[in-house]
Design a protein around this motif. Structure first.
Motif, PDB file in Angstrom:
ATOM      1  N   ALA A  54       0.796  -1.164   0.146  1.00  0.00           N
ATOM      2  CA  ALA A  54      -0.137   0.149  -0.137  1.00  0.00           C
ATOM      3  C   ALA A  54       0.925   1.053   0.145  1.00  0.00           C
ATOM      4  CB  ALA A  54      -1.146  -0.065   1.258  1.00  0.00           C
ATOM      5  N   GLY A  97      -6.309   6.014  -8.783  1.00  0.00           N
ATOM      6  CA  GLY A  97      -6.169   7.277  -7.966  1.00  0.00           C
ATOM      7  C   GLY A  97      -7.134   8.403  -8.545  1.00  0.00           C
ATOM      8  N   ALA A 107       0.471   6.457  -7.213  1.00  0.00           N
ATOM      9  CA  ALA A 107      -0.844   7.404  -6.643  1.00  0.00           C
ATOM     10  C   ALA A 107      -2.102   6.590  -6.373  1.00  0.00           C
ATOM     11  CB  ALA A 107      -1.089   8.483  -7.638  1.00  0.00           C
ATOM     12  N   VAL A 108      -2.031   5.140  -5.924  1.00  0.00           N
ATOM     13  CA  VAL A 108      -3.091   4.483  -5.631  1.00  0.00           C
ATOM     14  C   VAL A 108      -3.483   4.888  -4.333  1.00  0.00           C
ATOM     15  CG1 VAL A 108      -3.737   1.882  -5.246  1.00  0.00           C
ATOM     16  CG2 VAL A 108      -2.264   2.490  -7.213  1.00  0.00           C
ATOM     17  N   ALA A 109      -4.770   5.118  -4.025  1.00  0.00           N
ATOM     18  CA  ALA A 109      -5.414   5.408  -2.858  1.00  0.00           C
ATOM     19  C   ALA A 109      -5.996   4.031  -1.908  1.00  0.00           C
ATOM     20  CB  ALA A 109      -6.488   6.529  -3.095  1.00  0.00           C
ATOM     21  N   CYS A 110      -5.498   3.655  -1.073  1.00  0.00           N
ATOM     22  CA  CYS A 110      -6.008   2.403  -0.666  1.00  0.00           C
ATOM     23  C   CYS A 110      -5.450   2.372   1.031  1.00  0.00           C
ATOM     24  CB  CYS A 110      -5.709   1.306  -1.320  1.00  0.00           C
ATOM     25  SG  CYS A 110      -3.779   0.842  -1.269  1.00  0.00           S
ATOM     26  N   THR A 111      -5.954   1.487   1.696  1.00  0.00           N
ATOM     27  CA  THR A 111      -5.419   0.983   3.104  1.00  0.00           C
ATOM     28  C   THR A 111      -4.926  -0.505   2.702  1.00  0.00           C
ATOM     29  OG1 THR A 111      -7.560  -0.029   3.594  1.00  0.00           O
ATOM     30  CG2 THR A 111      -7.298   2.381   3.972  1.00  0.00           C
ATOM     31  N   ALA A 141       1.278   3.987  -3.512  1.00  0.00           N
ATOM     32  CA  ALA A 141       0.898   5.304  -2.986  1.00  0.00           C
ATOM     33  C   ALA A 141       1.762   6.098  -3.241  1.00  0.00           C
ATOM     34  CB  ALA A 141       0.515   5.450  -1.538  1.00  0.00           C
TER      35      ALA A 141
END
Length: 494
Positions: A183, A323, A191-195, A187
């Motif tokens: 993660a 993202g 620019a991947v948006a995750c938990t 990110a």
């Protein structure tokens, strides 16, 4: 006498039901087709090599190769790289077996024991042998650049860890520490948006696509796929029962307007927006926004296959489609197998929160979990900075190899037009003349050069050309191989 199927040994060209004005390859096709339809060649039977069959029939190997290609296209044969040529399992219009073949008291057997899904899967050539990269093999990284000593130390540390937690069944979504490392990595780089809870560790991008297809598609559901495309990804969707709708790809990526015209009720779109496979293009911002708007409006899903997004030679790696997604309709897929080494077998998907539990259950049903010791070593490889260092080195080394390929292609500028080459492990070159790229590939294969014809990646009308890998070939090896390719192309064109 050569050791291969009796039904081929006993045939000869003079026995073909053909007139003298038919091409020799057509007569060979008819010979093999008749043997298959009559039952003399059973489903799954292995044929002799084209060289041996050419000797037995007293024809050229080129003639046999053309016959094999035609019968593959008709569905009578399948070819498996490194294994040979086989009679298809689900042969069209197979006749009844010859009289006397059936044993008394036995029941009639169906033409195929496979399900529809099984028949689709069986049509794809599996790998019985190791896949080693040749001069232009795409999608295979260079093993010589990987820091084996560091990896061996990290694996040894994981194997010697105290306790039994790494020796028992693990969580199906992967080690918590690896999911956190993934993660953080995506990110910063994509620019991947995750938990971490949205990350599910798989063995490959293919397994991730299969997992999505199992959970989200019912038989008959429509799915948009790029044309040209990554064939195995499309096959996975078809095996799940999906109706795949080919959508043309241009310089801006998948054309959403054409997709809506062709299949307005699609449930899913499968795209490679950051490095279209195989053309190498980049999906424009306007197309990305149109695709996301469609998914939000229709409550459909997008598979973003970001198979080599970390490898870019001009500017920074591009932001992911995921993202930009405010509605949570994108399923992001990434892999370490393209940047580390092919046998690693570690990849991941990032699921929208609503899909985490269904995907987790599907992964558990598939194979439980990815190897835990490998996951542990991968965690340390990322957290200790080795992955970032490795990627910086790869970009430099691969750029040198990319430039060598581009330089070699300059001598063929009258015959080939080079597509985008700013990212990944391959580039695409388009033939400027009307030439059979599969025929060129066959000629190159006889010279020991493995050349992927571009036309095989199309689902509809195809452009001719070649998909050229550069990562696993040194500059000198590339230049030597390209000289051979140039001779073959010029021979065919002129």
């Amino acid at each position: 006498m050569s050791k291969h199927p009796r039904s081929i040994q006993m045939l000869n060209v003079e026995g073909l039901p053909a007139t003298s004005d038919q091409p020799l390859s057509v007569r060979v096709e008819a010979l093999i087709r008749r043997a298959i339809l009559s039952g003399n060649l059973a489903a799954g039977a292995r044929l002799p090599s084209s060289r041996i069959l050419a000797q037995d029939l007293d024809v050229s190997r080129h003639t046999v190769e053309h016959a094999f290609d035609q019968l593959v296209a008709e569905g009578f044969l399948t070819r498996r790289r490194g294994s040979g040529t086989f009679v298809a399992i689900d042969v069209p219009e197979r006749e009844q077996p010859p009289l006397g073949r059936k044993k008394a008291g036995t029941k009639e057997q169906p033409a195929s024991a496979l399900s529809q899904r099984g028949a689709i899967i069986a049509a794809y050539p599996g790998h019985r042998d190791s896949m080693l990269g040749t001069a232009f093999t795409p999608s295979i990284p260079a093993a010589e650049f990987f820091p084996r000593e560091i990896w061996s130390r990290l694996m040894s540390r994981a194997m010697s860890r105290a306790g039994i937690d790494y020796w028992s069944y693990g969580a199906s979504n992967g080690l918590p520490e690896l999911r956190s490392a993934i993660a953080a990595h995506i990110a910063g780089s994509r620019a991947v948006a995750c938990t971490p809870d949205q990350v599910i560790v798989t063995t490959s991008a293919q397994q991730a696509v299969d997992l999505v297809a199992r959970v989200l598609l019912d038989p008959g559901d429509a799915a948009w796929v790029e044309d040209p495309c990554y064939p195995l990804g499309v096959l996975i969707l078809k095996a799940a029962g999906a109706h795949t709708c080919p959508v043309p790809v241009d310089a801006d990526g998948l054309d959403v307007d054409i997709a809506l015209e062709r299949e307005p009720r699609a449930r899913l779109a499968y795209v490679t927006p950051s490095h279209q496979y195989p053309s190498g293009g980049l999906m424009s911002l306007s197309r990305r926004q149109a695709l996301l708007a469609w998914a939000e409006r229709e409550r459909t899903w997008i598979i973003e296959d970001d198979y080599d997004g970390d490898l870019r030679y001009a500017g920074r790696p591009l932001a992911s489609l995921q993202g930009l997604d405010p509605a949570g309709r994108v399923i992001y897929i990434g892999t370490f197998n393209k940047m580390m080494f092919s046998s690693l077998r570690l990849a991941y998907l990032v699921a929208p929160p609503s899909l985490v539990e269904p995907f987790l259950a599907a992964k558990h049903m598939m194979d439980g979990h990815a190897p835990i010791h490998t996951q542990a070593a991968m965690t340390r490889f990322i957290d200790d900075g080795h992955l970032a260092t490795h990627l910086r080195r790869l970009v430099g080394e691969y750029d040198e190899r990319r430039q060598a390929l581009l330089s070699s292609l300059e001598s063929l500028s009258d015959e080939l037009e080079v597509g985008p080459s700013d990212a990944g492990l391959h580039l695409t070159a388009y033939l400027r003349h009307v030439v059979d790229d599969r025929g060129v590939s066959l000629e190159c294969a006889r010279a020991g050069i493995d050349l992927d014809p571009l036309s095989r990646f199309y689902l509809g009308p195809a452009r001719s050309g070649f998909v050229l890998g550069f990562a696993c070939s040194s500059p000198s090896r590339t230049e030597a191989a390209m000289r051979t390719v140039a001779r073959v192309i010029r021979k065919v064109v002129r």
